[in-house]
Design an enzyme around this catalytic site. Structure first.
Site, PDB file in Angstrom:
ATOM      1  N   TYR A  57       0.540   4.433  -2.334  1.00 33.82           N
ATOM      2  CA  TYR A  57      -0.512   5.401  -2.013  1.00 33.82           C
ATOM      3  C   TYR A  57      -0.194   6.135  -0.711  1.00 33.82           C
ATOM      4  O   TYR A  57      -0.183   7.367  -0.668  1.00 33.82           O
ATOM      5  CB  TYR A  57      -1.852   4.675  -1.902  1.00 33.82           C
ATOM      6  CG  TYR A  57      -3.039   5.591  -1.682  1.00 33.82           C
ATOM      7  CD1 TYR A  57      -3.476   6.455  -2.672  1.00 33.82           C
ATOM      8  CD2 TYR A  57      -3.737   5.567  -0.475  1.00 33.82           C
ATOM      9  CE1 TYR A  57      -4.572   7.277  -2.471  1.00 33.82           C
ATOM     10  CE2 TYR A  57      -4.837   6.379  -0.270  1.00 33.82           C
ATOM     11  CZ  TYR A  57      -5.251   7.236  -1.267  1.00 33.82           C
ATOM     12  OH  TYR A  57      -6.329   8.055  -1.065  1.00 33.82           O
ATOM     13  N   ARG A  65       0.810  -1.208   0.000  1.00 30.93           N
ATOM     14  CA  ARG A  65       0.000   0.000   0.000  1.00 30.93           C
ATOM     15  C   ARG A  65       0.850   1.268   0.000  1.00 30.93           C
ATOM     16  O   ARG A  65       0.327   2.384  -0.033  1.00 30.93           O
ATOM     17  CB  ARG A  65      -0.920   0.020   1.229  1.00 30.93           C
ATOM     18  CG  ARG A  65      -1.878  -1.145   1.317  1.00 30.93           C
ATOM     19  CD  ARG A  65      -2.588  -1.172   2.670  1.00 30.93           C
ATOM     20  NE  ARG A  65      -3.559  -0.114   2.786  1.00 30.93           N
ATOM     21  CZ  ARG A  65      -4.871  -0.276   2.651  1.00 30.93           C
ATOM     22  NH1 ARG A  65      -5.370  -1.460   2.392  1.00 30.93           N
ATOM     23  NH2 ARG A  65      -5.702   0.744   2.786  1.00 30.93           N
ATOM     24  N   ARG A 105      -9.088   0.249  15.690  1.00 32.04           N
ATOM     25  CA  ARG A 105     -10.070  -0.405  16.517  1.00 32.04           C
ATOM     26  C   ARG A 105     -10.666   0.574  17.506  1.00 32.04           C
ATOM     27  O   ARG A 105     -10.080   1.611  17.804  1.00 32.04           O
ATOM     28  CB  ARG A 105      -9.428  -1.575  17.296  1.00 32.04           C
ATOM     29  CG  ARG A 105      -8.901  -2.692  16.393  1.00 32.04           C
ATOM     30  CD  ARG A 105      -8.166  -3.735  17.223  1.00 32.04           C
ATOM     31  NE  ARG A 105      -7.683  -4.809  16.382  1.00 32.04           N
ATOM     32  CZ  ARG A 105      -8.381  -5.905  16.097  1.00 32.04           C
ATOM     33  NH1 ARG A 105      -9.592  -6.030  16.590  1.00 32.04           N
ATOM     34  NH2 ARG A 105      -7.887  -6.841  15.330  1.00 32.04           N
ATOM     35  N   GLY A 162     -13.587  -8.369  11.721  1.00 31.46           N
ATOM     36  CA  GLY A 162     -14.665  -7.406  11.595  1.00 31.46           C
ATOM     37  C   GLY A 162     -14.686  -6.342  12.668  1.00 31.46           C
ATOM     38  O   GLY A 162     -15.547  -5.461  12.657  1.00 31.46           O
TER      39      GLY A 162
END
Length: 240
Positions: free
Chosen positions: A99, A96, A231, A161
């Protein structure tokens, strides 16, 4: 396109460009990992050369320059929430990085041009944005889940998640850009632009299922490489 006050010019920002202008909004860069990783070299060249050329134009025309940066400059943050004074925790050699580091360098260019030439620069750090006309294959989580739900496919959640994101509507982002450009001279930012409330990815998946009426299921897959693991404070912020 039919507006007489609008002109579209197709041009590669990696090459210099000349036009009479009062304000420049530098939005040139793919923002989805699927797209910016497709040609990583082109992505970072767009960030660095495109920003350099835009700043050169701003200096020549005495125009104000707004740089669309990103919350990805914080990398995989070790503090939460990420205030603008936080310097980040970025991997400079990850997939990544084209970017993340491209946008970080673009911010550096803005401030160095400001200090050396006096050109007025405005830096915003954009958080996750959604709205009409997103491409079905955009690759970002909101559009991915909506498309999956409408097609009756399983909704993919990467990781457990519990990672959080701030999602803002496109109209609010545009208003934030205009307000930032209108700030007094000498104020360069950076300023985070996003929703002050965050959702876990699991919460987003449940909301998509509820609003779409889809009978799709939620499945969990391994977290992509270098994906920020922001988180909620009660979950913990230990380095991973």
């Amino acid at each position: 396109m039919g507006n007489p006050d609008f002109e579209l010019v197709e041009h590669d920002v990696q090459e210099p460009f000349d036009i009479d202008v009062d304000e420049i909004y530098n939005l040139a860069c793919p923002a989805s990992p699927v797209h910016y990783q497709y040609d990583a070299v082109d992505t970072i060249r767009t960030c660095i050369l495109g920003t350099t050329n835009g700043l050169d134009l701003a200096v020549a025309k005495k125009a104000k320059f707004l740089q669309a940066s990103t919350s990805e400059v914080y990398g995989d943050p070790l503090v939460h929430p990420q205030l603008e004074a936080y310097w980040g925790n970025v991997n400079p050699v990850g997939i990544r990085s084209c970017y993340d580091e491209g946008k970080r360098c673009a911010e550096t260019l803005c401030m160095d041009y400001h200090r050396q030439t006096g050109v007025e620069v405005k830096i915003i750090r954009i958080l996750n944005t959604y709205g009409p006309r997103m491409l079905p294959n955009d690759g970002r989580v909101v559009s991915n889940m909506i498309v999956q739900a409408l097609r009756g496919e399983n909704l993919t959640v990467f990781g457990d998640g519990s990672q959080t994101r701030s999602f803002q509507y496109i109209d609010d982002l545009v208003e934030g850009m205009l307000r930032m450009m209108a700030t007094e001279d000498g104020f360069s930012g950076p300023v985070n632009i996003g929703n002050p409330s965050e959702f876990t990815i699991s919460e987003l998946a449940q909301l998509v299922l509820e609003l779409s009426g889809s009978e799709s299921r939620i499945i969990f897959k391994e977290l992509p490489a270098d994906d920020p693991k922001r988180r909620k404070p009660d979950i913990g912020l230990a380095p991973q």
